[in-house]
Design an enzyme around this catalytic site. Structure first.
Site, PDB file in Angstrom:
ATOM      1  CG  HIS A  72      -2.091  -1.384   1.699  1.00 22.35           C
ATOM      2  ND1 HIS A  72      -2.217  -2.112   0.582  1.00 22.35           N
ATOM      3  CD2 HIS A  72      -2.137  -2.079   2.488  1.00 22.35           C
ATOM      4  CE1 HIS A  72      -2.963  -3.122   1.316  1.00 22.35           C
ATOM      5  NE2 HIS A  72      -3.010  -3.077   2.314  1.00 22.35           N
ATOM      6  CG  ASP A 223       3.550  -7.607   3.515  1.00 20.29           C
ATOM      7  OD1 ASP A 223       2.498  -7.530   3.003  1.00 20.29           O
ATOM      8  OD2 ASP A 223       3.636  -7.022   4.152  1.00 20.29           O
TER       9      ASP A 223
END
Length: 460
Positions: A72, A223
């Site tokens: 993000h 991730d």
């Protein structure tokens, strides 16, 4: 022996693992710290990567590399490829008002249907709206927008050409302007946030695609998707207790949750990764240990010495605001304190239970989206705590499996790098680390008391 490297550029540090491409055996590794803060100049990530690579023995003998990174974060580049401003990270909540406005403009149901997400302050699209509103000169200067792992992959390529920016489905699906069903960006959503849609966005590569660089450079991953590759989650729900808390699973269909609790991300294999995230996880234990004047080992011992339910003490651990539920301005609180139960042991137990109860809300939400919550695989920094391991099945109500500690995000990136060498339909099978299973009788009263305390925030 053919070697591959996996890189995890997380919020707090950069980790590098070098593994045997065929078996997954760890050959060497390195790490370096990142600076604190919720906005960071990407040059710090690059410096940390160089240090971590040096610590891991470099890439000269490595055939393929993949970069996984924190999701993000907004990295804005000008037409010369220079960073426009410090990157706003996923845990920067200044765009909360922008998220609320974007949600209202289309409606939560429309957002969920179009891209599988409802805007919250974490997502890149909300940070673009904040940039346009609060820093219009920087917004005008922005020629390209990418994510942390995209920027690092691009720097490793070394071309300096914005057209060479690449990403993958998993990370792109967390921006708020990518449709992971059609595998395409949604320009009108970019325009809705930034006021224009003529910025360069990274090309989205398939799971096993790659580009040339010092070594073969894989697409990389967000991730959470990389961690799922690294840990081999199977049919279990994966709960990760790091800086943030994550509850996720793999699915053949994209989640569509108008409540916004479950984000309909993509995974790193061509499937989907329904995910719920809390802002507060391992650092809840750090803060509680500091408050009690003990280390984490003693905190665990205190927590296990208390009875389940902490004799009525409840911690709502919204220490940095919260994302699940979406309460960016909330603070934490202790409920139910009395003269009799106000002990270090009960407070320690309440911290562990509160952190886990926050994640259990995500488990419930994934179940409502069709996930089979019959087992949990627990990873992350806080998973090394004996108290967390033993209390988790009491709170979650299902058995918990804890793999041996490892750098699962970096491991998943390395496995993706190995995939580019095989060209197969699925990533190579690697031998997974040994795991320990924990089971205990559930105590529903813990969740019930936590729910009563947490609802007080929603009723304000």
């Amino acid at each position: 022996m053919t070697l591959v490297a996996g890189i995890d550029s997380s919020t707090q540090s950069c980790k590098v693992v070098v593994r045997d491409a065929e078996t997954g055996r760890l050959v060497r590794e390195g790490r370096a710290a990142h600076p604190d803060g919720t906005e960071v100049h990407p040059s710090h990530w690059w410096s940390a990567l160089q240090d971590a690579l040096a610590d891991a023995g470099g890439l000269d003998d490595v055939a393929a590399v993949s970069v996984a990174g924190q999701q993000h974060g907004m990295v804005c580049l000008d037409e010369d490829g220079e960073v426009v401003r410090e990157a706003l990270l996923w845990n920067d909540t200044r765009s909360a008002a922008a998220a609320a406005a974007l949600t209202d403009e289309l409606g939560a149901a429309e957002w969920a249907a179009r891209i599988g997400l409802v805007p919250v302050a974490s997502f890149t699209i909300t940070k673009l709206r904040w940039l346009a509103q609060h820093e219009p000169a920087n917004a005008k200067r922005t020629a390209a927008v990418c994510l942390p792992h995209d920027w690092l992959t691009w720097r490793l390529r070394g071309t300096g050409d914005l057209a060479d920016l690449v990403t993958d489905r998993s990370d792109a699906s967390g921006t708020g302007y990518f449709d992971s069903v059609t595998n395409s960006y949604v320009p009108d959503l970019v325009s809705l946030a930034l006021g224009r849609s003529d910025v360069v966005l990274p090309q989205v590569l398939g799971p096993a695609e790659w580009r040339d660089g010092p070594s073969r450079l894989a697409a990389g991953a967000g991730d959470n998707a990389a961690a799922m590759l690294g840990v081999g989650g199977g049919t279990d729900i994966l709960v990760s207790l790091g800086t943030s808390g994550v509850v996720t699973a793999t699915s053949d269909v994209r989640a569509q949750d108008p409540s916004g609790i479950v984000a309909g991300f993509a995974d790193a294999t061509g499937r989907y990764l329904p995910l719920a995230c809390t802002l507060n996880a391992a650092r809840v234990l750090d803060a509680t240990a500091r408050m009690l004047g003990v280390d984490l080992t003693k905190l665990s011992e205190l927590a296990l010495s208390a009875k389940p339910g902490a004799e009525g003490v409840v911690m709502v651990p919204y220490l940095e605001g919260e994302r699940t539920p979406n309460l960016p301005d909330a603070t934490g609180a202790l409920h139910g304190l009395t003269l009799a139960n106000a002990t270090p042991a009960n407070i320690a137990r309440a911290a562990v239970e509160g952190m886990l109860c926050g994640l259990a809300v995500g488990l419930d939400a994934l179940a409502e989206q069709g996930a089979d919550v019959t087992g949990v695989r627990l990873v992350g920094g806080a998973a090394v705590s004996p108290a967390v391991r033993e209390i988790a099945p009491v709170v979650f109500g299902v058995p918990v499996t804890v793999p041996a500690p490892g750098e699962y995000v970096a491991d998943g990136a390395a496995r993706q790098a190995a995939w580019t060498l095989t060209g197969g339909a699925t990533p190579p099978e690697w031998t997974l680390a040994d795991s320990t299973r924990y089971a205990a009788e559930a105590v529903p009263e813990i969740r019930a008391r936590y729910g009563d305390a947490a609802r007080k925030y929603l009723n304000r």
